[in-house]
Scaffold this motif. Structure first.
Motif, PDB file in Angstrom:
ATOM      1  N   ASP A  31      46.334  38.010  33.201  1.00 36.92           N
ATOM      2  CA  ASP A  31      46.672  38.932  34.454  1.00 36.92           C
ATOM      3  C   ASP A  31      47.142  38.045  35.568  1.00 36.92           C
ATOM      4  OD1 ASP A  31      47.120  40.803  36.212  1.00 36.92           O
ATOM      5  OD2 ASP A  31      45.165  41.631  36.106  1.00 36.92           O
ATOM      6  N   LEU A  32      48.321  37.502  35.393  1.00 37.70           N
ATOM      7  CA  LEU A  32      48.873  36.911  36.726  1.00 37.70           C
ATOM      8  C   LEU A  32      49.147  37.351  37.965  1.00 37.70           C
ATOM      9  CD1 LEU A  32      51.844  35.007  34.319  1.00 37.70           C
ATOM     10  CD2 LEU A  32      49.212  34.319  34.790  1.00 37.70           C
ATOM     11  N   SER A  33      48.555  38.662  38.178  1.00 35.67           N
ATOM     12  CA  SER A  33      48.415  39.466  39.345  1.00 35.67           C
ATOM     13  C   SER A  33      47.449  38.991  40.057  1.00 35.67           C
ATOM     14  CB  SER A  33      48.515  41.081  39.241  1.00 35.67           C
ATOM     15  OG  SER A  33      47.469  41.297  38.732  1.00 35.67           O
ATOM     16  N   LEU A  34      46.403  38.295  39.483  1.00 32.35           N
ATOM     17  CA  LEU A  34      44.962  37.900  39.889  1.00 32.35           C
ATOM     18  C   LEU A  34      45.444  36.304  40.662  1.00 32.35           C
ATOM     19  CD1 LEU A  34      42.481  38.929  37.292  1.00 32.35           C
ATOM     20  CD2 LEU A  34      42.966  40.078  39.531  1.00 32.35           C
ATOM     21  N   ARG A  35      44.949  36.347  41.873  1.00 35.04           N
ATOM     22  CA  ARG A  35      45.103  35.075  42.578  1.00 35.04           C
ATOM     23  C   ARG A  35      43.933  34.166  42.582  1.00 35.04           C
ATOM     24  NH1 ARG A  35      49.478  35.099  46.196  1.00 35.04           N
ATOM     25  NH2 ARG A  35      48.273  33.549  47.629  1.00 35.04           N
ATOM     26  N   ASN A  36      42.800  34.530  42.168  1.00 35.92           N
ATOM     27  CA  ASN A  36      41.678  34.029  42.033  1.00 35.92           C
ATOM     28  C   ASN A  36      41.131  33.660  40.586  1.00 35.92           C
ATOM     29  OD1 ASN A  36      41.265  34.037  44.815  1.00 35.92           O
ATOM     30  ND2 ASN A  36      40.282  36.319  44.717  1.00 35.92           N
ATOM     31  N   HIS A  37      40.541  32.793  40.585  1.00 36.95           N
ATOM     32  CA  HIS A  37      40.088  32.616  38.985  1.00 36.95           C
ATOM     33  C   HIS A  37      39.030  33.535  38.444  1.00 36.95           C
ATOM     34  CE1 HIS A  37      40.892  27.932  39.052  1.00 36.95           C
ATOM     35  NE2 HIS A  37      41.597  28.491  39.976  1.00 36.95           N
ATOM     36  N   THR A  38      38.988  33.803  37.284  1.00 37.48           N
ATOM     37  CA  THR A  38      38.095  34.704  36.765  1.00 37.48           C
ATOM     38  C   THR A  38      37.000  34.166  35.979  1.00 37.48           C
ATOM     39  OG1 THR A  38      39.372  35.039  34.672  1.00 37.48           O
ATOM     40  CG2 THR A  38      40.498  36.244  36.411  1.00 37.48           C
ATOM     41  N   LEU A  39      36.255  34.937  35.644  1.00 41.08           N
ATOM     42  CA  LEU A  39      35.100  34.508  34.609  1.00 41.08           C
ATOM     43  C   LEU A  39      35.446  34.423  33.104  1.00 41.08           C
ATOM     44  CD1 LEU A  39      32.236  35.817  36.640  1.00 41.08           C
ATOM     45  CD2 LEU A  39      33.050  33.560  36.652  1.00 41.08           C
ATOM     46  N   ASN A  40      36.613  34.868  32.880  1.00 38.64           N
ATOM     47  CA  ASN A  40      37.155  35.109  31.470  1.00 38.64           C
ATOM     48  C   ASN A  40      37.010  33.549  30.728  1.00 38.64           C
ATOM     49  OD1 ASN A  40      37.935  37.599  31.814  1.00 38.64           O
ATOM     50  ND2 ASN A  40      39.910  37.124  32.578  1.00 38.64           N
ATOM     51  N   PRO A  41      36.939  33.824  29.454  1.00 40.32           N
ATOM     52  CA  PRO A  41      36.680  32.229  28.640  1.00 40.32           C
ATOM     53  C   PRO A  41      37.870  31.766  28.784  1.00 40.32           C
ATOM     54  CG  PRO A  41      36.129  34.356  27.387  1.00 40.32           C
ATOM     55  CD  PRO A  41      36.335  34.658  28.488  1.00 40.32           C
ATOM     56  N   VAL A  42      37.699  30.380  28.875  1.00 39.26           N
ATOM     57  CA  VAL A  42      39.104  29.599  28.968  1.00 39.26           C
ATOM     58  C   VAL A  42      39.513  28.950  27.622  1.00 39.26           C
ATOM     59  CG1 VAL A  42      39.737  27.314  30.042  1.00 39.26           C
ATOM     60  CG2 VAL A  42      38.380  28.854  31.188  1.00 39.26           C
ATOM     61  N   PRO A  43      40.744  29.206  27.119  1.00 36.53           N
ATOM     62  CA  PRO A  43      41.173  29.016  25.919  1.00 36.53           C
ATOM     63  C   PRO A  43      41.090  27.269  25.943  1.00 36.53           C
ATOM     64  CG  PRO A  43      42.678  30.346  26.730  1.00 36.53           C
ATOM     65  CD  PRO A  43      41.583  30.076  27.743  1.00 36.53           C
TER      66      PRO A  43
END
Length: 80
Positions: A31-43
């Protein structure tokens, strides 16, 4: 473009004597519309002679740098 770069890099590396780690830096590529880092897993993808050992030690983004340091200092006396 990225896939072509990775294929070219892998084609020119000797993966019997080297390792490569590819990781996203924050996990919000979906979701490139998010400007902040997420807590999603990092590939994270690991190639090379020690890929299984390296991958086993990476559980979060915080494990990437220590894994690289371990590879770079392997077999060296780092005390003092």
């Amino acid at each position: 473009m990225l896939a072509r770069f990775i294929r070219s890099l892998l084609a020119n590396l000797d993966l019997k004597s080297s390792d490569m780690i590819l990781a996203s830096d924050h996990g919000n590529i979906e979701d490139l519309s998010l400007r902040n880092h997420t807590l999603n897993p990092v590939p994270t993808i690991v190639w090379g002679r020690q890929r299984e050992r390296i991958a086993a030690g990476i559980h979060s983004l915080a494990d990437i740098t220590p894994s690289i340091i371990d590879l770079l200092t392997e077999g060296r006396n780092t005390d003092g």
